[in-house]
Write an enzyme that holds these catalytic residues in place. Structure first.
Site, PDB file in Angstrom:
ATOM      1  N   SER A 166      -2.539  -0.708   1.258  1.00 11.12           N
ATOM      2  CA  SER A 166      -1.270  -0.837   1.970  1.00 11.12           C
ATOM      3  C   SER A 166      -1.400  -1.752   3.172  1.00 11.12           C
ATOM      4  O   SER A 166      -2.422  -1.734   3.878  1.00 11.12           O
ATOM      5  CB  SER A 166      -0.804   0.549   2.434  1.00 11.12           C
ATOM      6  OG  SER A 166       0.302   0.460   3.297  1.00 11.12           O
TER       7      SER A 166
ATOM      8  N   TYR B 235      -1.260   8.522   6.938  1.00 11.46           N
ATOM      9  CA  TYR B 235      -1.226   7.804   5.666  1.00 11.46           C
ATOM     10  C   TYR B 235      -1.982   6.483   5.763  1.00 11.46           C
ATOM     11  O   TYR B 235      -2.855   6.177   4.933  1.00 11.46           O
ATOM     12  CB  TYR B 235       0.220   7.542   5.241  1.00 11.46           C
ATOM     13  CG  TYR B 235       0.337   6.441   4.211  1.00 11.46           C
ATOM     14  CD1 TYR B 235      -0.105   6.634   2.911  1.00 11.46           C
ATOM     15  CD2 TYR B 235       0.864   5.187   4.554  1.00 11.46           C
ATOM     16  CE1 TYR B 235      -0.028   5.620   1.966  1.00 11.46           C
ATOM     17  CE2 TYR B 235       0.946   4.169   3.619  1.00 11.46           C
ATOM     18  CZ  TYR B 235       0.501   4.389   2.330  1.00 11.46           C
ATOM     19  OH  TYR B 235       0.569   3.368   1.405  1.00 11.46           O
TER      20      TYR B 235
ATOM     21  N   LYS C 176      -5.696   5.131   3.993  1.00 14.20           N
ATOM     22  CA  LYS C 176      -5.929   3.899   3.238  1.00 14.20           C
ATOM     23  C   LYS C 176      -7.053   3.080   3.862  1.00 14.20           C
ATOM     24  O   LYS C 176      -7.934   2.549   3.163  1.00 14.20           O
ATOM     25  CB  LYS C 176      -4.639   3.077   3.183  1.00 14.20           C
ATOM     26  CG  LYS C 176      -3.545   3.677   2.311  1.00 14.20           C
ATOM     27  CD  LYS C 176      -3.919   3.656   0.841  1.00 14.20           C
ATOM     28  CE  LYS C 176      -2.772   4.069  -0.048  1.00 14.20           C
ATOM     29  NZ  LYS C 176      -3.111   4.032  -1.483  1.00 14.20           N
TER      30      LYS C 176
END
Length: 344
Positions: free
Chosen positions: A117, A141, A145
């Protein structure tokens, strides 16, 4: 070539699967159906289970010894949810992904494409970022990643694994043939919220209007999911060439290369759907940033990839998908149709 796609019953994974098949690449899907849909996987050999289940992974590779690469799309992805439930995100996106890597290595599958991402980048002022831009994730989040990327890079340096990390910007649209699209009837991203406002008549919230951007709203790079899928196929087809001389993981940005503010997104949406949307201003959300858009120079050089779909096409394809979603998935969806009108 045959590939294992984890999360292959989800939005991006299922679209990648369709693009692979269209390109002559055989697909095997592993998905726990936490957010994915079995309807997206029924055309392929499908294993319902967890990416951390080493016995299941061993069975998959025993059943399909010709799997030559893994495309890892399985993850939890909602920023706000990660803020309220960070441990769940680290468990799913880091710990279980690490277990997956151990399984594929044990089974002799050395090619690994990671669905990453652009959220890993440091917050800026809505400008362009390339793969050398600073890393400074702003949510659990995004941290998950970035942490897995760090682990993957170390593993590549120490083992026979080779890896390409594809850093997505903001996926929109659907498979143009409507074989799959967003599994949820109410996606949490900005475009999904616009469709919710369109179908229910509730106001759309512009969260944050004091960002250092051209109109004060956040900037996002909206890339069509079919373009993303095309990049995955190119990464698989050129994998050995791309990673041949690399001592670590290869990182590639995937975006439209164009920044769109939230206000601009609203206007584009209204033009495509032919309807005005009620808009209200709200405070910034935890974990939000001013945003950024992609430099695709490396994607062009390594993958020969240039995005071909516009934001307008992404909105149209999302509308077409939501209009048939309830029929294809046997569940409730917003009442979305394209009026065919355009407003200048």
């Amino acid at each position: 070539m045959k590939v294992l796609i984890t999360g292959g019953a989800g939005f991006i994974g299922s679209t990648v699967a369709s693009k692979c098949v269209d390109a002559g690449i055989d697909v095997v899907i592993l998905d726990n159906l936490l957010t994915g849909r079995a309807e997206f996987a029924h055309r392929f050999p499908f294993y319902c289970g967890d990416i951390a289940d080493d016995k299941l992974l061993d069975k998959i590779f025993t059943d399909h010894p010709d799997i030559g690469a893994t495309v890892h799309c399985a993850a939890l992805i909602v920023v706000g949810d990660s803020v309220s439930s960070p441990a769940r995100y680290y468990e799913n996106n880091v710990s279980k992904s690490l277990a997956l890597v151990s399984s594929v290595l044990r089974n002799g599958c050395g090619r690994f494409v990671f669905s990453s991402s652009a959220a890993v980048y440091a917050p800026g002022e809505g400008g362009c970022v390339d793969e050398s831009s600073p890393i400074e994730p702003q949510s659990p989040y995004a941290h998950s990643k970035a942490q897995f990327e760090t682990m993957l890079d170390d593993i590549v340096a120490a083992t026979d694994l080779s890896a390409i990390s594809l850093r997505y910007f903001n996926p929109v649209g659907a498979d143009p043939e409507l074989r799959s699209g967003t599994p949820s009837a109410h996606p949490t991203h900005a475009l999904g919220k616009l469709f919710e406002s369109y179908s229910t008549g509730t106001p759309f919230k512009v969260t944050g209007t004091d960002w250092p951007t051209r109109d004060g709203s956040g900037v996002r790079d909206y890339v069509h999911v079919w373009d993303l899928a095309d990049a995955h196929v190119r990464a698989l087809q050129r994998f050995d060439r791309i990673t041949a001389d690399s001592s670590g993981m290869t990182v590639v940005n995937l975006g439209s290369g164009r920044g769109t503010t939230v206000w601009e997104l609203v206007r584009t949406f209204e033009n495509v759907l032919g309807e005005d949307i009620d808009v209200v201003v709200a405070d910034r959300r935890t974990g939000d940033t001013a945003g950024a858009y992609a430099s695709n120079d490396r994607a062009l050089r390594l993958l020969g990839w240039v995005p071909t779909f516009t934001l307008e096409q992404g909105i149209e394809d999302t509308a077409r998908w939501l209009a048939v979603r309830s029929h294809l998935l046997n569940s409730v969806s917003p009442n979305v149709t394209l009026s065919g009108r355009r407003r200048g």
